[in-house]
Write a protein that holds these residues in place. Structure first.
Motif, mmCIF file in Angstrom:
data_model
loop_
_atom_site.group_PDB
_atom_site.id
_atom_site.type_symbol
_atom_site.label_atom_id
_atom_site.label_comp_id
_atom_site.label_asym_id
_atom_site.label_seq_id
_atom_site.Cartn_x
_atom_site.Cartn_y
_atom_site.Cartn_z
ATOM 1 N N TYR A 48 0.821 -1.213 0.000
ATOM 2 C CA TYR A 48 0.000 0.000 0.000
ATOM 3 C C TYR A 48 0.853 1.260 0.000
ATOM 4 C CZ TYR A 48 -3.709 3.334 0.910
ATOM 5 O OH TYR A 48 -4.566 4.394 0.804
ATOM 6 N N ARG A 49 2.069 1.155 0.497
ATOM 7 C CA ARG A 49 2.966 2.309 0.450
ATOM 8 C C ARG A 49 3.176 2.763 -0.996
ATOM 9 N NH1 ARG A 49 8.199 0.867 3.555
ATOM 10 N NH2 ARG A 49 6.698 0.226 5.126
ATOM 11 N N MET A 50 3.146 1.818 -1.923
ATOM 12 C CA MET A 50 3.282 2.141 -3.341
ATOM 13 C C MET A 50 1.914 2.373 -4.000
ATOM 14 S SD MET A 50 5.618 2.621 -5.688
ATOM 15 C CE MET A 50 7.110 1.774 -5.172
ATOM 16 N N LYS A 51 0.933 1.532 -3.661
ATOM 17 C CA LYS A 51 -0.392 1.650 -4.285
ATOM 18 C C LYS A 51 -1.081 2.957 -3.908
ATOM 19 C CE LYS A 51 -3.270 -1.708 -4.600
ATOM 20 N NZ LYS A 51 -4.170 -2.831 -4.231
ATOM 21 N N TRP A 52 -0.781 3.484 -2.744
ATOM 22 C CA TRP A 52 -1.388 4.751 -2.313
ATOM 23 C C TRP A 52 -1.205 5.822 -3.380
ATOM 24 C CZ3 TRP A 52 1.269 9.366 -0.818
ATOM 25 C CH2 TRP A 52 0.460 10.345 -0.227
ATOM 26 N N ARG A 53 -0.066 5.809 -4.055
ATOM 27 C CA ARG A 53 0.184 6.800 -5.110
ATOM 28 C C ARG A 53 -0.109 6.269 -6.504
ATOM 29 N NH1 ARG A 53 5.385 10.505 -4.809
ATOM 30 N NH2 ARG A 53 3.962 11.427 -3.270
ATOM 31 N N TYR A 54 0.165 4.999 -6.765
ATOM 32 C CA TYR A 54 0.155 4.497 -8.137
ATOM 33 C C TYR A 54 -0.891 3.429 -8.428
ATOM 34 C CZ TYR A 54 4.586 6.959 -8.437
ATOM 35 O OH TYR A 54 5.560 7.922 -8.409
ATOM 36 N N GLY A 55 -1.706 3.081 -7.450
ATOM 37 C CA GLY A 55 -2.726 2.071 -7.693
ATOM 38 C C GLY A 55 -2.118 0.738 -8.088
ATOM 39 N N GLU A 56 -2.819 0.003 -8.974
ATOM 40 C CA GLU A 56 -2.375 -1.335 -9.343
ATOM 41 C C GLU A 56 -1.047 -1.321 -10.099
ATOM 42 O OE1 GLU A 56 -3.991 -4.303 -8.425
ATOM 43 O OE2 GLU A 56 -4.884 -2.753 -7.127
ATOM 44 N N ARG A 57 -0.731 -0.238 -10.756
ATOM 45 C CA ARG A 57 0.552 -0.160 -11.456
ATOM 46 C C ARG A 57 1.719 -0.203 -10.465
ATOM 47 N NH1 ARG A 57 2.269 0.908 -16.657
ATOM 48 N NH2 ARG A 57 4.297 1.941 -16.858
ATOM 49 N N GLY A 58 1.458 0.090 -9.231
ATOM 50 C CA GLY A 58 2.487 0.027 -8.210
ATOM 51 C C GLY A 58 3.112 -1.349 -8.075
ATOM 52 N N TYR A 59 2.356 -2.409 -8.445
ATOM 53 C CA TYR A 59 2.939 -3.752 -8.399
ATOM 54 C C TYR A 59 4.118 -3.884 -9.359
ATOM 55 C CZ TYR A 59 -0.758 -5.669 -5.433
ATOM 56 O OH TYR A 59 -1.596 -5.942 -4.376
ATOM 57 N N ARG A 60 4.090 -3.144 -10.451
ATOM 58 C CA ARG A 60 5.253 -3.145 -11.347
ATOM 59 C C ARG A 60 6.444 -2.492 -10.664
ATOM 60 N NH1 ARG A 60 4.390 -1.930 -17.655
ATOM 61 N NH2 ARG A 60 2.369 -2.902 -18.069
ATOM 62 N N TYR A 61 6.201 -1.387 -9.999
ATOM 63 C CA TYR A 61 7.299 -0.571 -9.470
ATOM 64 C C TYR A 61 8.044 -1.248 -8.325
ATOM 65 C CZ TYR A 61 5.065 3.139 -12.204
ATOM 66 O OH TYR A 61 4.526 3.894 -13.218
ATOM 67 N N ILE A 62 7.348 -2.072 -7.543
ATOM 68 C CA ILE A 62 8.053 -2.723 -6.434
ATOM 69 C C ILE A 62 9.117 -3.682 -6.952
ATOM 70 C CG2 ILE A 62 6.203 -2.451 -4.751
ATOM 71 C CD1 ILE A 62 5.462 -5.409 -5.317
ATOM 72 N N ASN A 63 8.870 -4.295 -8.094
ATOM 73 C CA ASN A 63 9.875 -5.181 -8.675
ATOM 74 C C ASN A 63 11.090 -4.400 -9.157
ATOM 75 O OD1 ASN A 63 8.584 -8.035 -8.833
ATOM 76 N ND2 ASN A 63 6.961 -6.682 -9.564
ATOM 77 N N LEU A 64 10.857 -3.241 -9.734
ATOM 78 C CA LEU A 64 11.976 -2.380 -10.126
ATOM 79 C C LEU A 64 12.772 -1.944 -8.902
ATOM 80 C CD1 LEU A 64 10.130 -0.090 -12.713
ATOM 81 C CD2 LEU A 64 11.492 -2.129 -13.188
ATOM 82 N N ASP A 65 12.064 -1.544 -7.859
ATOM 83 C CA ASP A 65 12.734 -1.080 -6.637
ATOM 84 C C ASP A 65 13.598 -2.180 -6.021
ATOM 85 O OD1 ASP A 65 11.443 1.285 -7.028
ATOM 86 O OD2 ASP A 65 10.389 1.308 -5.113
ATOM 87 N N ALA A 66 13.070 -3.400 -6.004
ATOM 88 C CA ALA A 66 13.841 -4.512 -5.437
ATOM 89 C C ALA A 66 15.121 -4.743 -6.230
ATOM 90 C CB ALA A 66 12.987 -5.780 -5.415
ATOM 91 N N GLY A 67 15.046 -4.589 -7.539
ATOM 92 C CA GLY A 67 16.234 -4.731 -8.367
ATOM 93 C C GLY A 67 17.285 -3.679 -8.063
ATOM 94 N N HIS A 68 16.846 -2.444 -7.841
ATOM 95 C CA HIS A 68 17.793 -1.378 -7.481
ATOM 96 C C HIS A 68 18.529 -1.727 -6.179
ATOM 97 C CE1 HIS A 68 15.902 0.838 -10.615
ATOM 98 N NE2 HIS A 68 14.888 1.297 -9.924
ATOM 99 N N VAL A 69 17.765 -2.214 -5.207
ATOM 100 C CA VAL A 69 18.344 -2.529 -3.899
ATOM 101 C C VAL A 69 19.379 -3.643 -4.027
ATOM 102 C CG1 VAL A 69 17.831 -3.450 -1.605
ATOM 103 C CG2 VAL A 69 16.305 -1.754 -2.630
ATOM 104 N N CYS A 70 19.021 -4.703 -4.727
ATOM 105 C CA CYS A 70 19.918 -5.848 -4.838
ATOM 106 C C CYS A 70 21.183 -5.504 -5.617
ATOM 107 C CB CYS A 70 19.187 -7.020 -5.489
ATOM 108 S SG CYS A 70 20.084 -8.586 -5.390
#
Length: 243
Positions: free
Chosen positions: A174-196
């Motif tokens: 919800y930290r991501m969906k609060w701003r981006y809705g269902e498209r936020g599920y895409r962004y969390i995968n990108l974010d995890a890649g940046h971290v790793c």
């Protein structure tokens, strides 16, 4: 089920986005999960940790996956340095956002960092959570059974048990969906890649190796972490240890 991935990509296209909870005036979720009453452990200041200076090109060209870890322990300072490189907070923007050492869509930073600690000086074996705003650890649960359960959830990949630390990243969606809705599920995968990727590059200055893992039984791993698998769920893993 054969088309679920294609359907996900189609239905999360930008043109299908609906009004977000942010635009509707709903309150913003917390910027981090917090300790939740768990014991909190101080970490050394990252700036005071002595690490080998390494050229960026050398780090990039030397990046590879590594599974054959030695029995040498990681110091608490080295763990602090790695957590700073992967999720360190540079600036707290009030209650609105955190600016960190990795990019995140809209500075939402929905990734939480859990760690299976196997061989770190001064820490009991077990499961811990990083508190990025405070730069501290929360002790979730200890004992060797934690490692056994995490290995079982990760298809019995034995280098999880021989790592000094296994990083397990979850998404508080919800930290991501609060701003981006269902498209936020895409962004969390990108974010995890940046971290790793930051983990891969930063470990080379402390003579460690990393191996990212995407194969795990989601429900079993979420259960070990104590997360519900819906509002928060495991998304990526990486083992780390001395070469």
């Amino acid at each position: 089920m054969n088309e679920i991935g294609r359907e996900f990509m189609e239905k999360t296209k930008f043109q299908y986005a609906e009004r977000s909870d942010q635009s509707l005036g709903y309150p913003q979720p917390p910027l981090e999960k917090g300790a939740g009453g768990a014991e909190v452990i101080d970490l050394p200041e990252p700036a005071e940790v002595d690490v080998r200076k390494i050229d960026l090109r050398e780090a990039i060209e030397g990046r590879s996956s590594f599974r054959d870890f030695s029995q040498e322990a990681l110091s608490l300072g080295e763990l602090s340095y790695l957590l700073w490189c992967t999720q360190g907070v540079r600036e707290l923007m009030g209650n609105a956002a955190t600016l960190r050492n990795v990019p995140s869509a809209g500075a939402r930073h929905s990734i939480e960092t859990y760690m299976l600690i196997n061989n770190v000086e001064g820490l009991e074996e077990g499961l811990y959570l990083f508190l990025p705003i405070e730069h501290k650890l929360a002790k979730i649960k200890t004992g060797p059974v934690v490692a056994e359960n995490i290995m079982a959830a990760c298809l019995d990949q034995n280098f999880i048990g021989t790592s000094a630390v296994t990083f397990i990243w979850t998404a508080v969606i919800y930290r991501m969906k609060w701003r981006y809705g269902e498209r936020g599920y895409r962004y969390i995968n990108l974010d995890a890649g940046h971290v790793c990727q930051n983990l891969y590059l930063s470990t080379q200055s402390i003579d460690c190796g990393v191996c990212a893992i995407g194969a795990f039984f989601d429900d079993e791993l979420n259960a070990v972490l104590g997360v519900d698998g819906e509002d928060e769920f495991a998304i990526y893993i990486a083992t780390l240890g001395k070469k």
